[in-house]
Design a protein around this motif. Structure first.
Motif, mmCIF file in Angstrom:
data_model
loop_
_atom_site.group_PDB
_atom_site.id
_atom_site.type_symbol
_atom_site.label_atom_id
_atom_site.label_comp_id
_atom_site.label_asym_id
_atom_site.label_seq_id
_atom_site.Cartn_x
_atom_site.Cartn_y
_atom_site.Cartn_z
ATOM 1 N N ILE A 192 24.266 21.584 8.468
ATOM 2 C CA ILE A 192 24.632 21.976 9.832
ATOM 3 C C ILE A 192 23.598 21.454 10.831
ATOM 4 C CG2 ILE A 192 24.848 23.943 11.414
ATOM 5 C CD1 ILE A 192 25.992 25.469 8.888
ATOM 6 N N ILE A 193 22.332 21.644 10.538
ATOM 7 C CA ILE A 193 21.273 21.206 11.452
ATOM 8 C C ILE A 193 21.320 19.693 11.648
ATOM 9 C CG2 ILE A 193 18.766 21.029 11.778
ATOM 10 C CD1 ILE A 193 20.043 23.840 12.293
ATOM 11 N N ARG A 194 21.542 18.939 10.559
ATOM 12 C CA ARG A 194 21.586 17.474 10.665
ATOM 13 C C ARG A 194 22.763 16.965 11.499
ATOM 14 N NH1 ARG A 194 19.135 18.057 5.775
ATOM 15 N NH2 ARG A 194 21.057 18.144 4.579
ATOM 16 N N THR A 195 23.804 17.774 11.694
ATOM 17 C CA THR A 195 24.910 17.336 12.561
ATOM 18 C C THR A 195 24.490 17.303 14.021
ATOM 19 O OG1 THR A 195 25.850 19.543 13.027
ATOM 20 C CG2 THR A 195 26.625 18.392 11.008
ATOM 21 N N GLY A 196 23.403 17.991 14.366
ATOM 22 C CA GLY A 196 22.956 18.049 15.754
ATOM 23 C C GLY A 196 23.678 19.093 16.585
ATOM 24 N N TRP A 197 24.508 19.911 15.940
ATOM 25 C CA TRP A 197 25.344 20.882 16.647
ATOM 26 C C TRP A 197 24.534 21.785 17.580
ATOM 27 C CZ3 TRP A 197 26.894 26.242 14.991
ATOM 28 C CH2 TRP A 197 27.964 26.734 15.750
ATOM 29 N N VAL A 198 23.381 22.289 17.138
ATOM 30 C CA VAL A 198 22.600 23.233 17.949
ATOM 31 C C VAL A 198 21.241 22.684 18.381
ATOM 32 C CG1 VAL A 198 23.728 25.309 17.060
ATOM 33 C CG2 VAL A 198 21.716 24.390 15.881
ATOM 34 N N LYS A 199 21.031 21.376 18.230
ATOM 35 C CA LYS A 199 19.691 20.813 18.473
ATOM 36 C C LYS A 199 19.174 21.069 19.885
ATOM 37 C CE LYS A 199 21.078 16.096 19.572
ATOM 38 N NZ LYS A 199 20.451 15.694 20.781
ATOM 39 N N ASP A 200 20.039 21.116 20.871
ATOM 40 C CA ASP A 200 19.600 21.305 22.247
ATOM 41 C C ASP A 200 19.577 22.768 22.687
ATOM 42 O OD1 ASP A 200 19.345 18.538 22.572
ATOM 43 O OD2 ASP A 200 21.443 18.333 23.198
ATOM 44 N N VAL A 201 20.112 23.668 21.878
ATOM 45 C CA VAL A 201 20.244 25.061 22.326
ATOM 46 C C VAL A 201 19.627 26.093 21.384
ATOM 47 C CG1 VAL A 201 22.324 24.564 23.671
ATOM 48 C CG2 VAL A 201 22.547 25.323 21.295
ATOM 49 N N SER A 202 19.257 25.704 20.180
ATOM 50 C CA SER A 202 18.775 26.683 19.214
ATOM 51 C C SER A 202 17.405 27.240 19.594
ATOM 52 C CB SER A 202 18.688 26.071 17.812
ATOM 53 O OG SER A 202 18.179 27.040 16.898
ATOM 54 N N LEU A 203 17.315 28.564 19.583
ATOM 55 C CA LEU A 203 16.052 29.266 19.787
ATOM 56 C C LEU A 203 15.710 30.089 18.549
ATOM 57 C CD1 LEU A 203 16.725 30.449 23.453
ATOM 58 C CD2 LEU A 203 15.240 28.567 22.720
#
Length: 148
Positions: free
Chosen positions: A71-82
């Motif tokens: 999931i992380i490697r898809t970039g789905w939350v890369k700009d918003v994950s806290l």
């Protein structure tokens, strides 16, 4: 693969996402198990054959970690994950070497933060299904802090 999220506000309860598939390889199953979960049915073929599983199976922790990495490697939350605070995990069926797992997510709940208006809390159900037969092998309810 899903489009990367720009904001917590891009999400809606009931929204679904498809993360494609990943494959669980024997060498990786054995390596992970030897290092982190050396139960006999994960590391010893003879013991695994004699177990209720009838052969080597992946550690549930390995399946969970692989799904999360995918999931992380898809970039789905890369700009918003806290980050996050918890995961409730179920492994309803074993994962065997060579299994391909299809991974999806569904937004379960959304709560904008009252004390920190720059973020919100998302509850997401991730489901992993064995491609060969559609059987659910992984279910995670994750709590995420996401930037608004």
């Amino acid at each position: 693969m899903p489009t990367p999220l720009r904001s917590f506000d891009d999400l809606a309860v009931g929204q679904e996402f498809d993360f494609g598939q990943f494959r669980m390889e024997l060498a990786e199953i054995l390596d992970f198990a030897h290092r982190y979960d050396p139960q006999p049915f994960h590391v010893d073929e003879a013991a695994a054959r004699a177990s209720p599983f009838g052969g080597i199976i992946a550690s549930g922790l390995h399946t969970q970690a692989t799904a999360f990495g995918h999931i992380i490697r898809t970039g789905w939350v890369k700009d918003v994950s806290l980050g996050g605070t918890e995961q409730t995990v179920r492994w309803p069926a074993p994962v065997r070497p060579g299994d391909e797992i299809a991974l999806t997510a569904r937004i379960e709940a959304l709560h904008p933060s009252r004390s920190k208006p720059d973020r919100g809390v998302a509850k997401v159900v991730y489901t992993g299904r064995r491609v060969a037969d559609g059987v659910v092998v992984l279910e995670i309810l994750g709590t995420h802090f996401l930037r608004r």
